[in-house]
Design a protein around this motif. Structure first.
Motif, PDB file in Angstrom:
ATOM      1  N   PHE A  41     -50.089  71.557  38.244  1.00 48.34           N
ATOM      2  CA  PHE A  41     -51.499  71.165  38.379  1.00 48.34           C
ATOM      3  C   PHE A  41     -51.740  70.013  39.356  1.00 48.34           C
ATOM      4  O   PHE A  41     -52.858  69.532  39.481  1.00 48.34           O
ATOM      5  CB  PHE A  41     -52.048  70.774  36.995  1.00 48.34           C
ATOM      6  N   HIS A  42     -50.704  69.607  40.060  1.00 49.49           N
ATOM      7  CA  HIS A  42     -50.880  68.425  40.908  1.00 49.49           C
ATOM      8  C   HIS A  42     -51.980  68.635  41.947  1.00 49.49           C
ATOM      9  O   HIS A  42     -52.710  67.702  42.278  1.00 49.49           O
ATOM     10  CB  HIS A  42     -49.553  68.078  41.576  1.00 49.49           C
ATOM     11  N   HIS A  43     -52.135  69.864  42.453  1.00 50.17           N
ATOM     12  CA  HIS A  43     -53.161  70.121  43.485  1.00 50.17           C
ATOM     13  C   HIS A  43     -54.568  70.028  42.907  1.00 50.17           C
ATOM     14  O   HIS A  43     -55.543  69.930  43.668  1.00 50.17           O
ATOM     15  CB  HIS A  43     -52.942  71.499  44.130  1.00 50.17           C
ATOM     16  N   LEU A  44     -54.672  70.058  41.583  1.00 50.49           N
ATOM     17  CA  LEU A  44     -55.997  70.004  40.934  1.00 50.49           C
ATOM     18  C   LEU A  44     -56.290  68.612  40.392  1.00 50.49           C
ATOM     19  O   LEU A  44     -57.085  68.437  39.472  1.00 50.49           O
ATOM     20  CB  LEU A  44     -56.070  71.071  39.846  1.00 50.49           C
ATOM     21  N   PRO A  78     -50.338  70.661  59.734  1.00 51.86           N
ATOM     22  CA  PRO A  78     -50.655  69.958  58.480  1.00 51.86           C
ATOM     23  C   PRO A  78     -51.515  68.720  58.689  1.00 51.86           C
ATOM     24  O   PRO A  78     -52.211  68.291  57.772  1.00 51.86           O
ATOM     25  CB  PRO A  78     -49.284  69.590  57.912  1.00 51.86           C
ATOM     26  N   GLU A  79     -51.495  68.187  59.880  1.00 47.68           N
ATOM     27  CA  GLU A  79     -52.239  66.940  60.119  1.00 47.68           C
ATOM     28  C   GLU A  79     -53.721  67.197  60.412  1.00 47.68           C
ATOM     29  O   GLU A  79     -54.530  66.280  60.469  1.00 47.68           O
ATOM     30  CB  GLU A  79     -51.603  66.162  61.279  1.00 47.68           C
ATOM     31  N   HIS A  80     -54.115  68.472  60.585  1.00 46.58           N
ATOM     32  CA  HIS A  80     -55.502  68.751  60.994  1.00 46.58           C
ATOM     33  C   HIS A  80     -56.471  68.259  59.904  1.00 46.58           C
ATOM     34  O   HIS A  80     -56.264  68.555  58.724  1.00 46.58           O
ATOM     35  CB  HIS A  80     -55.699  70.244  61.232  1.00 46.58           C
ATOM     36  N   PRO A  81     -57.522  67.551  60.256  1.00 43.42           N
ATOM     37  CA  PRO A  81     -58.406  66.935  59.249  1.00 43.42           C
ATOM     38  C   PRO A  81     -59.260  67.906  58.454  1.00 43.42           C
ATOM     39  O   PRO A  81     -59.775  67.560  57.399  1.00 43.42           O
ATOM     40  CB  PRO A  81     -59.298  66.006  60.083  1.00 43.42           C
ATOM     41  N   SER A  82     -59.433  69.161  58.941  1.00 44.28           N
ATOM     42  CA  SER A  82     -60.298  70.059  58.156  1.00 44.28           C
ATOM     43  C   SER A  82     -59.779  71.485  58.068  1.00 44.28           C
ATOM     44  O   SER A  82     -60.406  72.331  57.425  1.00 44.28           O
ATOM     45  CB  SER A  82     -61.704  70.082  58.759  1.00 44.28           C
ATOM     46  N   VAL A  83     -58.626  71.769  58.673  1.00 43.03           N
ATOM     47  CA  VAL A  83     -58.100  73.136  58.593  1.00 43.03           C
ATOM     48  C   VAL A  83     -56.852  73.180  57.724  1.00 43.03           C
ATOM     49  O   VAL A  83     -55.978  72.301  57.826  1.00 43.03           O
ATOM     50  CB  VAL A  83     -57.760  73.672  60.010  1.00 43.03           C
ATOM     51  N   LEU A  84     -56.810  74.178  56.835  1.00 48.75           N
ATOM     52  CA  LEU A  84     -55.609  74.444  56.017  1.00 48.75           C
ATOM     53  C   LEU A  84     -55.041  75.754  56.548  1.00 48.75           C
ATOM     54  O   LEU A  84     -55.694  76.810  56.422  1.00 48.75           O
ATOM     55  CB  LEU A  84     -55.986  74.570  54.540  1.00 48.75           C
ATOM     56  N   ALA A  85     -53.874  75.671  57.208  1.00 48.13           N
ATOM     57  CA  ALA A  85     -53.313  76.880  57.834  1.00 48.13           C
ATOM     58  C   ALA A  85     -51.829  76.967  57.524  1.00 48.13           C
ATOM     59  O   ALA A  85     -51.144  75.942  57.444  1.00 48.13           O
ATOM     60  CB  ALA A  85     -53.536  76.820  59.342  1.00 48.13           C
ATOM     61  N   VAL A 103     -64.852  60.825  42.411  1.00 44.20           N
ATOM     62  CA  VAL A 103     -64.363  60.455  43.749  1.00 44.20           C
ATOM     63  C   VAL A 103     -64.281  61.746  44.573  1.00 44.20           C
ATOM     64  O   VAL A 103     -64.079  62.829  44.011  1.00 44.20           O
ATOM     65  CB  VAL A 103     -62.971  59.787  43.689  1.00 44.20           C
ATOM     66  N   PRO A 104     -64.424  61.637  45.905  1.00 45.24           N
ATOM     67  CA  PRO A 104     -64.328  62.852  46.723  1.00 45.24           C
ATOM     68  C   PRO A 104     -62.910  63.411  46.675  1.00 45.24           C
ATOM     69  O   PRO A 104     -61.949  62.659  46.509  1.00 45.24           O
ATOM     70  CB  PRO A 104     -64.668  62.383  48.135  1.00 45.24           C
ATOM     71  N   ALA A 105     -62.789  64.713  46.777  1.00 46.45           N
ATOM     72  CA  ALA A 105     -61.460  65.345  46.814  1.00 46.45           C
ATOM     73  C   ALA A 105     -60.733  64.893  48.082  1.00 46.45           C
ATOM     74  O   ALA A 105     -61.328  64.778  49.145  1.00 46.45           O
ATOM     75  CB  ALA A 105     -61.616  66.855  46.800  1.00 46.45           C
ATOM     76  N   ASP A 106     -59.443  64.598  47.937  1.00 45.37           N
ATOM     77  CA  ASP A 106     -58.620  64.143  49.068  1.00 45.37           C
ATOM     78  C   ASP A 106     -57.952  65.362  49.705  1.00 45.37           C
ATOM     79  O   ASP A 106     -56.956  65.870  49.189  1.00 45.37           O
ATOM     80  CB  ASP A 106     -57.574  63.149  48.540  1.00 45.37           C
ATOM     81  N   PHE A 107     -58.519  65.833  50.826  1.00 47.48           N
ATOM     82  CA  PHE A 107     -58.070  67.090  51.460  1.00 47.48           C
ATOM     83  C   PHE A 107     -56.632  66.984  51.963  1.00 47.48           C
ATOM     84  O   PHE A 107     -55.826  67.896  51.783  1.00 47.48           O
ATOM     85  CB  PHE A 107     -59.008  67.448  52.615  1.00 47.48           C
TER      86      PHE A 107
END
Ligand code: TEU
Ligand code: CA
Length: 548
Positions: A274-277, A480-487, A290-294
């Motif tokens: 559950f760490h991702h949640l 992985p460093e992209h601020p808004s893309v998960l690829a 708090v805002p989600a930390d992307f």
């Protein structure tokens, strides 16, 4: 049922799925009535949360008889009919077994309270400290002390959850034999899978105070956990290779999960971690806003995918369940980009290395409950924390904002079948309010719409069966460093699958680190998906690209 690595599991919270007798509570005949819907979606297993005899203090996770169906859900004949009719559709039933604790209404606990030493040793009774305080400073996950005092015995008993959920003593071989018998009983009923509730808490270790500020829990991934799981495997489900198992691993470590879900099959088929949640928590504290930390979300997802792959261990991959808020409200968009964001979130999970789990209504893009009054809430954890936060001096407005974001009731509002009264869930008074947006978000409006979220889930489930790369491929993060893309990339033999997702409402540029030459669009949430080496991704744009 295909092998579990190419399968999808659909989680049903029976209480909120479909009510067929007008009492406002979902039931097993309701699940039977919707088997055609589930077969159309294409899922292979149905995980049903507990429907055993229970006083319902924790909606069935407080079991009073492990071998009997609670009458509010139906009868054993209903269960047998469900299992048979699911099998006819190639769908297996997965039961949810709560063996860390029983209800205090269970006859074992009642005998313990009456002074029977044999059954007192089924639980964890301890004298208080000399100063009269509880045996340790452990806290219940639902707030307050994890120990409840019994004056007649001058002892405390342990409850890591509600005080009506007494922890079992797994050090006692008689308890372990009882658990094995229960699993074998349900195997005899044709059950094809088991989910084990908070199973990594069953080995308690020593009963000493938590180290100050350390927060470490002695009872998580305890000293005999692997021994206990291997014994349960050997003595029950491990005797039937077609049975799949998943362990709910609260606050676990990856190193333990390498063993829990290892390819040697000695313990379980797969694990929920559950760490991702917790990326919208502060540490382990969820009752905050708090805002989600992307970047933390990506780091956790990627490290678990790579780590488990390296050790040949298998994940259950998911966003939603009956304890989590609705993912489209949590990480997506309830407004203009509701559909695109729901589809993007689905693609992120379903192209991963793991067995995907779909929580009822997720395939429709159902949203959080939006409750504004305390009397709308039902969840014991939420109601306890309303009081805890108010006692800390937080304003009602502030507490409601936190409950609206994090309450488990967000995922427990009834399934939205139609735009009609109560969303077609019940002809009676629902046990919990139906979300008014059932008028626009419902199964009837999506099952035959090729552009619906439902259709997107159908495609993802089908693709996992059609292309081995989903089940067999390795996992490599991209940018992985992209601020808004998960690829990320999946590779298997001569097939490469790319999964590219703009996680935000703003368009962005993504420069692919790999040549997109020879790739074709397998699935996208935009009709006119046009991949390019330097790609302007639209709001929540998601694409699966494949090269063979
Ligand atoms: O959940 C374990 C657990 O820790 C949950 O309390 C959940 O992680 C937490 O509420 C999130 O804030 C399992 C069941 O899924 C849950 O429904 C039960 O309440 C709990 O165990 C006790 O059986
Ligand atoms: Ca009912």
């Amino acid at each position: 049922m295909s092998n579990f690595k190419q399968s999808a599991v659909y989680q049903i919270y029976p209480k909120s799925f479909l009510d067929t007798n007008g009492d406002g509570v979902g039931d097993l005949p309701g699940v039977i009535e919707k088997l055609d819907y589930l077969q159309k979606l294409g899922v292979d297993y149905l995980w049903l949360t507990p429907f055993f005899v229970s006083p319902q203090n924790d909606n069935g996770y407080d079991v009073a008889d492990y071998r009997a169906i609670d009458p509010r859900y139906g009868t054993m004949a209903d269960f047998e009919a469900l299992t048979a009719q699911a099998e006819q559709r190639g769908i297996g039933i997965m039961l949810d077994m709560v063996f860390n604790h029983t209800s205090t209404s269970h006859q074992w606990f009642q005998k313990a309270l009456a002074g029977d030493p044999q059954y007192q040793d089924y639980y964890i009774f301890r004298p208080g400290k000399p100063d009269g305080t509880p045996p340790t400073n452990w806290e219940s996950k639902f707030g307050g002390s994890a120990w409840e005092y019994v004056p007649s015995l001058d002892q405390y008993y342990l409850h890591l959850f509600d005080k009506t959920q007494a922890d079992l003593n797994w050090e006692n071989p008689a308890v372990r034999r009882e658990v094995q018998d229960i699993v074998r009983f349900w195997m005899g009923k044709g059950v094809r899978g088991f989910r084990f509730d908070v199973v990594n808490l069953i080995s308690k270790g020593e009963f000493v105070d938590d180290l100050q500020g350390d927060g470490r829990r002695f009872y998580t991934d305890g000293p005999r956990i692997h021994e206990f799981l291997q014994e349960l495997n050997r003595e029950s489900f491990g005797q039937a290779p077609e049975i799949i198992t998943v362990g709910e691993m609260s606050s676990t470590s990856m190193e333990n999960c390498f063993r829990y879900a290892g390819e040697d099959g000695k313990e379980l088929s797969m694990v929920f971690s559950f760490h991702h949640l917790k990326v919208d928590f502060v540490g382990n504290e969820k009752w905050v806003l708090v805002p989600a930390d992307f970047s933390k979300l990506k780091e956790i997802l990627f490290s678990w995918q790579e780590g488990m792959a390296r050790h040949g261990a298998w994940n259950a991959v998911f966003w939603c369940n009956h304890d989590q808020p609705r993912v489209v409200s949590r990480f997506g968009d309830e407004g203009a980009y509701w559909k695109q964001s729901a589809k993007m979130l689905a693609g992120v999970i379903h192209a991963m290395r793991g067995t995907p789990y779909i929580y009822q209504g997720e395939e429709l893009g159902m949203t959080n409950a939006g409750f504004t009054r305390l009397d709308q809430y039902r969840d014991v954890e939420s109601l306890n924390h309303f009081q805890i936060l108010r006692d800390k001096g937080m304003s009602e407005t502030g507490v409601y904002a936190i409950l609206q974001a994090h309450s488990r009731d967000n995922s427990r509002t009834p399934m939205q079948w139609t735009a009609g009264p109560n969303g077609g869930f019940t002809t009676g008074e629902p046990w919990i309010s139906v979300n008014p947006n059932t008028a626009s978000i419902n199964a009837e409006g999506q099952v035959d719409d090729p552009d619906s979220i439902f259709a997107y889930y159908q495609s993802l489930i089908r693709l996992r069966k059609e292309y081995e790369v989903f089940a067999q491929g390795d996992f490599t993060p991209l940018t992985p460093e992209h601020p808004s893309v998960l690829a990320y990339q999946r590779q298997w033999k001569n097939t490469t699958l790319l999964c590219i997702n703009n996680f935000y409402r703003k368009e962005c540029i993504w420069n692919s680190p790999v040549s997109l030459e020879g790739y074709r669009v397998l699935l996208s949430n935009y009709d006119d998906c046009r991949p390019s080496q330097s790609w302007t991704l639209r709001p929540y744009e998601s694409a699966l690209l494949i090269k063979e």
